[in-house]
Write an enzyme that holds these catalytic residues in place. Structure first.
Site, PDB file in Angstrom:
ATOM      1  N   TRP A 455       0.814  -1.213   0.000  1.00 39.72           N
ATOM      2  CA  TRP A 455       0.000   0.000   0.000  1.00 39.72           C
ATOM      3  C   TRP A 455       0.845   1.260   0.000  1.00 39.72           C
ATOM      4  CZ3 TRP A 455      -2.014   2.966   4.665  1.00 39.72           C
ATOM      5  CH2 TRP A 455      -3.096   3.789   4.346  1.00 39.72           C
ATOM      6  N   ARG A 456       0.707   2.042  -1.047  1.00 40.17           N
ATOM      7  CA  ARG A 456       1.131   3.442  -0.985  1.00 40.17           C
ATOM      8  C   ARG A 456      -0.071   4.208  -0.450  1.00 40.17           C
ATOM      9  NH1 ARG A 456       0.237   7.674  -4.728  1.00 40.17           N
ATOM     10  NH2 ARG A 456       1.408   9.517  -4.061  1.00 40.17           N
ATOM     11  N   ASP A 458      -3.117   6.299   0.635  1.00 44.82           N
ATOM     12  CA  ASP A 458      -3.981   7.320   0.054  1.00 44.82           C
ATOM     13  C   ASP A 458      -4.502   8.281   1.109  1.00 44.82           C
ATOM     14  OD1 ASP A 458      -6.807   6.298   0.990  1.00 44.82           O
ATOM     15  OD2 ASP A 458      -5.797   4.537   0.220  1.00 44.82           O
ATOM     16  N   HIS A 497      -2.186   1.953  -5.351  1.00 46.13           N
ATOM     17  CA  HIS A 497      -1.877   3.388  -5.392  1.00 46.13           C
ATOM     18  C   HIS A 497      -0.452   3.741  -5.790  1.00 46.13           C
ATOM     19  CE1 HIS A 497      -5.742   3.719  -3.527  1.00 46.13           C
ATOM     20  NE2 HIS A 497      -5.339   3.253  -2.356  1.00 46.13           N
ATOM     21  N   GLU A 518      -6.171  -0.754  -6.543  1.00 42.29           N
ATOM     22  CA  GLU A 518      -6.682   0.576  -6.839  1.00 42.29           C
ATOM     23  C   GLU A 518      -5.545   1.378  -7.442  1.00 42.29           C
ATOM     24  OE1 GLU A 518      -8.336   2.699  -3.596  1.00 42.29           O
ATOM     25  OE2 GLU A 518     -10.294   1.770  -3.759  1.00 42.29           O
TER      26      GLU A 518
END
Length: 624
Positions: A455-456, A458, A497, A518
């Protein structure tokens, strides 16, 4: 995720190990002393591990767990990490059930060899989190991350709760949440339909569990692997079952949106702590399985090996990398107790068969631009239960598995004993600014990734909102996952992301079972989200054009260009046009901003704001 709209391996190993030991001895003779002895009956797991016994009064257990839940309920970006363990026995009765919630960064597990050894009569739950108006509205599960439930039996007893709450054990979660080795007697709901809405939930994982009745509800995507299920209801976009006895029929896909794979091609269950009949602590390391289905513990103990706790170095926050590497070089396995570890240089795992186990979502945070963890190309290494965070100085890689592809030393031994990652999560940003070129790089062959969230962030507390262009330039993560090795399998690959490639697969014979992505919310302009060759955007899943064999079952790419809704991405997926590369049950969907023109390689209807939340599906690519 936010709410929508709202080849000689042995030589290399010996050289590496010798270098580590020599380096440790030269740098600090005192630090090279063998680590302190571990008491096998009472190992010191530090202050953030709580162990209950059946003799502890239920009122005391509940009071302790209620206090912990209150502390962790809204602690999404905090530093507290906790593990709660139950010694074998019975907890709660029909008249006085044990009911409690599980908050952020909390692991709850039984300490038996088998799930039936620890029995909880009551409820172990996660509810919607209310984000607006002081925590009274906008109630959803989209940010219910980082928690674990495992290795116990749960008889659902909601006595004393209100009418709606009595209807199920609620496990309303999203990414970086796993339920493993759990036997649920009663109704399990993967959404919280009792708290005020919108009640969205978005992604999770169940493995090696037996479930009676499950309500999937609003879960957008979910993987259930190697389990037994009775009734399963509902489905939103992407519900995948692999090696699941009782899995629903998927012949009518996408209505309902089920993908059922009869057998999991390669699997290895996550290692776990247990206490033997003499009161000694051990870690059980399950064996690899091929073409398997159902639970691993149905006929008794899960196949595998047990490692005495005395063969582990038990690390605590503040331990130096030198100390940890010395313990590994001296032949120890490694346990990280709950907490955040600042890691300024690389922890090297190089000895075949080494087990690295994190308790209570132990977190390694890169400092000084380090690569916090690197695994040599050594068969049988298992890393489980860890989160790896980027720091404020750019790291080239957060976790490197294997040497560079040009020096790949994979041996035949790893085919039957793969390097395995279970519940290993990655984060770039969130609690602080993060910078990484690549989160996870896999160069070794025969690697198994069993549930990961890459996960980057958001959203977070670093000072930049999701729609702010500063995030794009400050909270930087170029690539999520790059796979260079051959014969790599991923079951439950969640990647989100990143600013270029979320997933780039270059190795041969890759296999992925459930992929969720996403695209980044925050590209400021189309120019920022355009490839050098002029292609609009980067697909959420890319298989390199030279690859000849690859298969994905159950994949979704979502778009929510919150920062600039005019941005266009040409394709959700990009793969070579060759018969050996197959995509099965894939989709794209618009969450309220931006456009994906096609699902894969110019095939599939666009995902636009004209049909928010309505997926565009491709059943098979290429078409049969």
């Amino acid at each position: 995720m936010n709410a929508p709209a709202p080849r000689t391996r042995r030589l290399a190993v010996l050289v590496t190990g010798a270098a580590l030991i020599a380096g440790a001895l030269t740098a600090s003779p005192a630090a090279a002393a063998p680590p302190g002895a571990v008491n096998p009956m009472h190992p010191d797991f530090g202050p953030n591990v709580t162990i209950f016994s059946p003799s502890t009064p239920i009122a005391d257990i509940k009071s302790s767990l209620d206090t912990l839940a209150a502390q962790q309920r809204d602690n999404e970006m905090g530093t507290s990490r906790h593990a709660v363990y139950f010694l074998p026995g019975q907890y709660g009765t029909d008249e006085a059930p044990l009911q409690f919630e599980v908050g952020y960064y909390t692991e709850v597990a039984g300490l038996g060899l088998n799930p039936a050894d620890v029995n909880v009569n009551g409820a172990i739950e996660v509810y919607n989190r209310c984000l607006d108006n002081g925590g009274t509205s906008n109630c959803l599960a989209l940010v219910n991350f980082w928690r674990t439930l495992s290795n116990l039996s749960l008889h659902v007893n909601k006595a004393g709760q209100d009418g709606c709450r009595q209807t199920a054990n609620f496990w309303a979660v999203s990414q970086a949440v796993s339920m493993r080795r759990v036997n649920v007697d009663g109704k399990l709901s993967l959404m919280d339909y009792c708290t005020a809405g919108p009640q969205y939930a978005s992604g999770g994982y169940i493995g090696d569990s037996r479930l009676q009745t499950t309500v999937n509800g609003s879960q957008q995507q979910w993987l259930t692997r190697n389990s037994e299920i009775g009734e399963w209801t509902n489905g939103v976009w992407n519900q995948v079952f692999s090696g699941v006895v009782g899995a629903p029929d998927d012949s009518a896909f996408p209505s309902p949106p089920y993908t059922s794979i009869p057998q999991t091609p390669v699997s290895r269950e996550k290692p776990y702590l247990y206490v033997d009949d003499k009161g000694r602590y051990n870690v059980r390391v399950p064996a690899m399985q091929q073409n398997s289905s159902g639970i691993s513990w149905g006929a008794g103990a899960t196949a595998g090996r047990s490692i005495p706790i005395t063969d582990f170095y038990i690390a605590k926050p503040g331990d130096s990398v030198l100390k940890i590497n010395t313990a590994l070089a001296l032949g120890k396995n490694l346990i990280f107790t709950p907490g955040v570890y600042n890691i300024p240089s690389t922890i090297h795992v190089w000895r075949p068969g080494t087990v690295v186990l994190g308790l209570g979502h132990a977190t390694l945070t890169a400092t000084k631009g380090s690569t916090p963890l690197a695994i040599a190309d050594a068969p049988g290494v298992v890393v489980a239960g860890m989160t790896i965070d980027a720091g404020e100085k750019l790291s080239p890689v957060l976790l490197k598995v294997g040497l560079s592809k040009t020096r790949n030393l994979s041996s035949k031994a790893s085919k039957n004993n793969p390097i395995t990652l279970n519940d290993v999560y990655f984060r770039v940003g969130g609690p602080h600014v993060g910078k990484a070129t690549t989160a996870l790089e896999i160069n070794a062959d025969n690697v198994l990734v069993d549930h990961t969230w890459v996960w980057r962030a958001d959203h977070g507390v670093e000072g930049f909102t999701g729609g702010d262009t500063q995030r794009w330039n400050t909270n930087t993560g170029t690539n999520g996952v790059i796979v260079n090795g051959d014969n790599v399998t991923a079951t439950g690959l969640f990647v989100e992301h990143f600013q270029k490639y979320n997933t780039l697969w270059k190795g041969e014979n890759g296999r992925v079972i459930l992929y969720q992505n996403e695209l980044p919310y925050d590209p400021p302009t189309q120019a920022d989200w355009t490839q050098p060759n002029g292609t609009l955007g980067y697909p959420g899943y890319v298989v390199d054009k030279k690859v000849k064999t690859h298969r994905l079952d159950g994949g979704g790419v979502y778009v929510f260009n919150q920062n600039n809704p005019s941005i266009v991405t040409a394709n959700g997926f990009s793969v070579p046009r060759t018969p050996g590369v197959r995509l099965h049950h894939i989709m794209t969907v618009n969450l309220s901003a931006g456009t994906i023109e096609h699902v894969v390689n110019g095939v599939g209807a666009p995902a636009t704001t004209a049909a928010i939340g309505v997926p565009s599906y491709v059943v098979d690519y290429p078409a049969p």
